[in-house]
Enzyme design. Structure first.
Site: not given
Ligand SMILES: CC(=O)N[C@H]1[C@@H](OP(=O)(O)OP(=O)(O)OC[C@H]2O[C@@H](n3ccc(=O)[nH]c3=O)[C@H](O)[C@@H]2O)O[C@H](CO)[C@@H](O)[C@@H]1O
Ligand SMILES: C=C(OP(=O)(O)O)C(=O)O
Length: 436
Positions: A22-23, A93, A117, A122-125, A306, A328, A398
């Site tokens: 999925k990821n 997301r 969530c 989970r910011p995207i900064d 995960d 994480v 999902r």
């Molecule tokens: C669809 C997908 O692939 N999802 C995976 C992806 O989520 P995702 O890509 O959302 O996870 P990230 O690696 O970005 O997030 C990890 C950490 O970084 C923080 N963060 C992230 C981006 C940002 O701009 N700012 C910030 O502070 C997040 O809040 C979190 O605490 O990787 C995660 C970490 O391995 C997995 O749990 C999810 O299953």
């Molecule tokens: C947290 C997960 O996915 P997502 O980033 O899509 O929420 C996950 O696959 O466990």
């Protein structure tokens, strides 16, 4: 209401096949927007609700998407629209991953703010900082993020404060069509990053270093559609490995890639689980008694967040005290309360959970709080005494395809029902169980 009902006590035995990841598939489908000509064909696509959601997002952006027999075809050659509305981002997301491709190809993207969530804020900064470093103007307002670039994005040196998977993917995709070289430092190293880089390179991009801490992307003028097979899902594989271990079973997890699972394999072996590499995957043999271990979640190649909740289920059944520290996500312990309903001896201390095992797990009504928690509760149910009923299956759907059927194929006593069916079909069992 739909629920999965599992009766504990059966040893799992046999072979289970894992799906495409999925990821990995979500970013690859988003990346197919970068192809201004041709039709991308993506294979080994799992038929999960998240895959339908990302396909809907692409259709909304004016790409044509067909999904048949585990194969997705994307034609993104028409002029693309730029907006991913809240209805999709709210459901999933990973919809924000269309931002990099749109910005690269159209020079503009408008994506609903994802918000928090169940596992954290989970910011995207970091995604946005990367786009800004490449010359995009980013505005946040009215629940949307708007990013715009005058002409092509400019290659840049970007250091990520944390090796975010999504930020690495989004920046990598944006950089493929930028002018000059982009260097992402302290980037994520997950196998899904490597899969995306391989897909992008087949599209004509020049991406080097994926899987290491520094990725270099040399921008090109345009990209074309290609064909790609998605890597197997290491998290689904790991989930079945734990299911086998908790029941003292003997299961061949077909498609499990050992190099993607080193931290999990190491921890399972420390717990006394026998793991044998076979040509088709990993064979997992659970011991009579499991030993407790400590776990700390980390970015890859560290222990994956995960797998944290599934591992918690296993530690509940191990002898001794185990500590799980989640580094994480700041709030990925919602399942702890649900485990308590199953008689788990478990407590939260800050970012750690302390598990005193083995608990005499009892079947109970529990609610899935997120995708991996759903799997973890079902796994705990495989070991618990009596019936465990897991609700909120939208989370499970999902990320896991036919989870209960795959477990049933391995010998688990498990079914998926809705309330009405359960009462009509299993009235005797249901009534007697409620009275226990
Ligand atoms: C669809 C997908 O692939 N999802 C995976 C992806 O989520 P995702 O890509 O959302 O996870 P990230 O690696 O970005 O997030 C990890 C950490 O970084 C923080 N963060 C992230 C981006 C940002 O701009 N700012 C910030 O502070 C997040 O809040 C979190 O605490 O990787 C995660 C970490 O391995 C997995 O749990 C999810 O299953
Ligand atoms: C947290 C997960 O996915 P997502 O980033 O899509 O929420 C996950 O696959 O466990």
């Amino acid at each position: 209401m739909e629920k999965i009902i599992v009766r504990g006590g059966k040893r799992l035995n046999g072979t289970v096949q894992v799906e495409g990841a999925k990821n990995a598939v979500l970013p690859v489908i988003a990346a197919s927007l970068l192809a201004s000509e041709g039709k991308s064909i993506i294979r080994d696509v799992p038929t999960l609700s998240d895959v339908y959601t990302i396909s809907e997002v692409l259709r909304h952006l004016n790409a044509s998407v067909t999904f048949q027999d585990n194969e997705i075809t994307v034609d993104a050659s028409r002029e693309l629209f730029i907006e991913a509305p809240f209805e999709y981002v709210r459901k999933m997301r990973a919809s924000v991953l269309v931002m990099g491709p749109l910005l690269a190809r159209v020079g503009k993207a408008r994506v609903a703010l994802p918000g928090g969530c169940a596992i954290g804020s989970r910011p995207i900064d970091l995604h946005l900082k990367g786009f800004e470093a490449m010359g995009a103007k980013v505005k946040v307002g009215n629940g949307f993020i708007e990013a715009e670039s005058e002409g092509r994005l400019k290659g840049s040196k970007i250091y990520l404060d944390f090796p975010s998977v999504g930020a690495t993917q989004n920046i990598m995709m944006a950089a493929t069509l930028a002018e000059g070289m982009t260097i992402i430092e302290n980037c994520a190293k997950e196998p899904e990053i490597v899969d995306l880089a391989n897909f992008l390179n087949k599209m004509g991009a020049i991406v080097k270093g994926a899987g290491t801490g520094t990725i270099r992307i040399e921008g090109v003028e345009s990209l074309f559609a290609t064909e790609h097979t998605i890597i197997p899902d290491r998290i689904e594989a790991g989930t079945f490995m734990i299911a086998a271990a908790i029941t003292g079973g003997d299961v061949l997890v077909k498609g499990a890639v050992p190099e993607h699972l080193t931290s999990l394999v190491a921890k399972l072996e420390e717990m006394g689980v026998l793991i044998i590499e076979e040509p088709q995957g990993l064979r997992v043999i659970g011991p009579e008694k499991l030993k407790a271990v400590d776990i700390k979640t980390m970015p890859h190649p560290g222990f994956p967040t995960d797998m944290q909740s599934q591992m918690m289920a296993l530690l509940l059944c191990a002898e001794g005290t185990g500590v799980i520290t989640e580094t994480v996500f700041e709030n990925r312990f919602m399942h702890v309360e649900e485990f308590r309903r199953m008689n788990a001896d478990i407590k939260i201390e800050g970012r750690s959970v302390i598990i005193n095992g083995p608990s005499e797990l009892q079947g109970a009504e529990v609610s899935a709080t997120d995708l991996r928690a759903a799997a973890a509760l079902i796994i705990a149910g495989l070991k618990a005494d009596g019936y465990t009923r897991v609700t909120e299956l939208k989370h499970l759907d999902r990320g896991y395809l036919n989870f209960h059927l795959k477990l049933a194929g391995l010998g688990a006593d498990i079914e998926r029902v809705n309330d009405e069916v359960e009462i009509v079909d299993n009235v005797n069992e249901y009534v007697s169980d409620v009275n226990v």
